[in-house]
Design a protein around this motif. Structure first.
Motif, mmCIF file in Angstrom:
data_model
loop_
_atom_site.group_PDB
_atom_site.id
_atom_site.type_symbol
_atom_site.label_atom_id
_atom_site.label_comp_id
_atom_site.label_asym_id
_atom_site.label_seq_id
_atom_site.Cartn_x
_atom_site.Cartn_y
_atom_site.Cartn_z
ATOM 1 N N HIS A 19 1.118 44.939 -33.275
ATOM 2 C CA HIS A 19 1.570 44.144 -32.130
ATOM 3 C C HIS A 19 2.039 42.733 -32.471
ATOM 4 N N VAL A 20 1.627 42.179 -33.598
ATOM 5 C CA VAL A 20 1.861 40.767 -33.882
ATOM 6 C C VAL A 20 2.753 40.620 -35.113
ATOM 7 N N ARG A 21 3.754 39.753 -34.996
ATOM 8 C CA ARG A 21 4.600 39.470 -36.158
ATOM 9 C C ARG A 21 5.363 38.163 -35.928
ATOM 10 N N LYS A 22 5.975 37.693 -36.971
ATOM 11 C CA LYS A 22 6.856 36.527 -36.843
ATOM 12 C C LYS A 22 8.090 36.980 -36.082
ATOM 13 N N VAL A 23 8.419 36.278 -34.994
ATOM 14 C CA VAL A 23 9.520 36.716 -34.141
ATOM 15 C C VAL A 23 10.641 35.689 -34.151
ATOM 16 N N GLN A 24 11.768 36.115 -33.649
ATOM 17 C CA GLN A 24 12.953 35.265 -33.593
ATOM 18 C C GLN A 24 13.463 35.194 -32.161
ATOM 19 N N TYR A 25 13.878 34.011 -31.760
ATOM 20 C CA TYR A 25 14.538 33.835 -30.465
ATOM 21 C C TYR A 25 16.038 33.985 -30.677
ATOM 22 N N TYR A 26 16.676 34.832 -29.866
ATOM 23 C CA TYR A 26 18.108 35.058 -29.974
ATOM 24 C C TYR A 26 18.836 34.238 -28.911
ATOM 25 N N GLU A 27 19.543 33.231 -29.368
ATOM 26 C CA GLU A 27 20.251 32.327 -28.460
ATOM 27 C C GLU A 27 21.290 33.085 -27.646
ATOM 28 N N GLY A 28 21.325 32.804 -26.357
ATOM 29 C CA GLY A 28 22.284 33.425 -25.460
ATOM 30 C C GLY A 28 21.751 34.633 -24.722
ATOM 31 N N ALA A 29 20.648 35.199 -25.203
ATOM 32 C CA ALA A 29 20.032 36.349 -24.526
ATOM 33 C C ALA A 29 19.043 35.833 -23.480
ATOM 34 N N PRO A 30 18.978 36.484 -22.306
ATOM 35 C CA PRO A 30 18.111 35.986 -21.234
ATOM 36 C C PRO A 30 16.643 35.888 -21.642
ATOM 37 N N VAL A 31 15.995 34.861 -21.147
ATOM 38 C CA VAL A 31 14.562 34.648 -21.344
ATOM 39 C C VAL A 31 13.906 34.564 -19.977
ATOM 40 N N LYS A 32 12.777 35.241 -19.821
ATOM 41 C CA LYS A 32 11.981 35.158 -18.594
ATOM 42 C C LYS A 32 10.652 34.479 -18.926
ATOM 43 N N ILE A 33 10.102 33.749 -17.963
ATOM 44 C CA ILE A 33 8.812 33.104 -18.192
ATOM 45 C C ILE A 33 7.777 33.566 -17.166
ATOM 46 N N GLY A 34 6.531 33.573 -17.597
ATOM 47 C CA GLY A 34 5.391 33.812 -16.719
ATOM 48 C C GLY A 34 4.508 32.580 -16.763
ATOM 49 N N VAL A 35 3.962 32.186 -15.618
ATOM 50 C CA VAL A 35 3.211 30.930 -15.536
ATOM 51 C C VAL A 35 1.871 31.152 -14.843
ATOM 52 N N ASP A 36 0.816 30.658 -15.471
ATOM 53 C CA ASP A 36 -0.488 30.586 -14.816
ATOM 54 C C ASP A 36 -0.906 29.116 -14.824
ATOM 55 N N PRO A 37 -0.861 28.434 -13.656
ATOM 56 C CA PRO A 37 -1.139 26.993 -13.642
ATOM 57 C C PRO A 37 -2.537 26.634 -14.123
ATOM 58 N N GLY A 38 -3.514 27.515 -13.915
ATOM 59 C CA GLY A 38 -4.861 27.270 -14.432
ATOM 60 C C GLY A 38 -5.371 25.878 -14.140
ATOM 61 N N ILE A 39 -5.221 25.416 -12.906
ATOM 62 C CA ILE A 39 -5.617 24.054 -12.539
ATOM 63 C C ILE A 39 -7.104 23.861 -12.826
ATOM 64 N N GLY A 40 -7.416 22.832 -13.614
ATOM 65 C CA GLY A 40 -8.796 22.570 -13.995
ATOM 66 C C GLY A 40 -9.200 23.267 -15.273
ATOM 67 N N SER A 41 -8.342 24.134 -15.816
ATOM 68 C CA SER A 41 -8.635 24.807 -17.085
ATOM 69 C C SER A 41 -7.353 24.836 -17.903
ATOM 70 N N ALA A 42 -7.022 25.960 -18.510
ATOM 71 C CA ALA A 42 -5.815 26.023 -19.336
ATOM 72 C C ALA A 42 -4.590 26.316 -18.474
ATOM 73 N N TYR A 43 -3.501 25.616 -18.758
ATOM 74 C CA TYR A 43 -2.214 25.837 -18.100
ATOM 75 C C TYR A 43 -1.368 26.627 -19.088
ATOM 76 N N ALA A 44 -0.922 27.818 -18.690
ATOM 77 C CA ALA A 44 -0.256 28.713 -19.632
ATOM 78 C C ALA A 44 1.142 29.096 -19.176
#
Length: 222
Positions: A19-44
């Motif tokens: 599951h884990v490896r060194k990865v590459q970001y491909y410029e120009g290809a769409p990126v989606k983000i997921g957000v967990d605000p984690g107020i008072g703890s970790a913000y991810a």
């Protein structure tokens, strides 16, 4: 014999070889983000890009004691930011951030121009959806999700490495009894902020694993 032993009760069985490896970001290809605000703890924040037949987690912001604007500023410094086309956030983002006058979602819109879908995902739903992406295909033996070795926050929650914030071991775990047997079907709700950010995104994009219908991710980047 001095060999590292994974913590007992890990929710997700992540194999570094698969599951884990060194990865590459491909410029120009769409990126989606997921957000967990984690107020008072970790913000991810997790950033994901489709590469071939696999979703690839190309980056992971995992911080503590930072407000939403500061997290957005960190995102804007990433090379992939210009390719972000949408994202999903915890439903709690519709609430105000501590003493701030705006909701978390309002801050994201005002500071980034990004409309994030506020998604409610139950722990059982998110766990099963993420497990489905980690599960290797029976024929190709490849999982549907690859995790970059630079994604330290989520790797710590998977039990692969220490927490990047405090250096302590703190993975996402099931409840166990004194004999080490799992108790219940819902994990302990902590050490899972980057995990939650990821499953919000996966559910937003692909729906649940059962027959229940869920609106696909449709967002705009102004």
């Amino acid at each position: 014999e001095g060999k590292p032993v994974p913590p007992r009760g890990l929710v997700f069985q992540v194999n570094k070889e698969i599951h884990v490896r060194k990865v590459q970001y491909y410029e120009g290809a769409p990126v989606k983000i997921g957000v967990d605000p984690g107020i008072g703890s970790a913000y991810a924040v997790v950033a994901m890009q489709k590469q071939g037949e696999q979703e690839v987690l190309i980056d992971n912001i995992h911080e503590r004691n930072l407000f939403t604007k500061e997290i957005i500023d960190l995102c804007k410094l990433r090379p992939w930011w210009k390719d972000v086309t949408g994202g999903v956030i915890d439903i709690a983002a519709d609430k105000r951030e501590l003493a701030q006058p705006q909701s978390v979602n309002d801050v994201w819109l005002a500071e980034s121009g990004l409309v994030l879908i506020a998604n409610r995902v139950l722990i059982e739903e998110g766990t099963e959806r993420l497990m489905s992406f980690l599960r290797p295909d029976p024929i190709t033996r490849k999982p549907s999700l690859i995790i970059g070795d630079n994604c330290h926050g989520i790797l710590s929650e998977f039990g692969i490495m220490p927490n990047p914030i405090d250096g302590m071991t703190g993975p996402y775990l099931w409840k166990l009894d004194s004999a080490g047997l799992r108790v219940g079907n819902v994990p302990i709700d902590r050490n899972n902020h980057s995990v939650k950010a990821l499953w919000y995104l996966l559910v937003g994009m692909y729906g649940l694993t059962n027959a229940q219908k869920r609106t696909k991710l449709k967002v705009t980047h102004h």
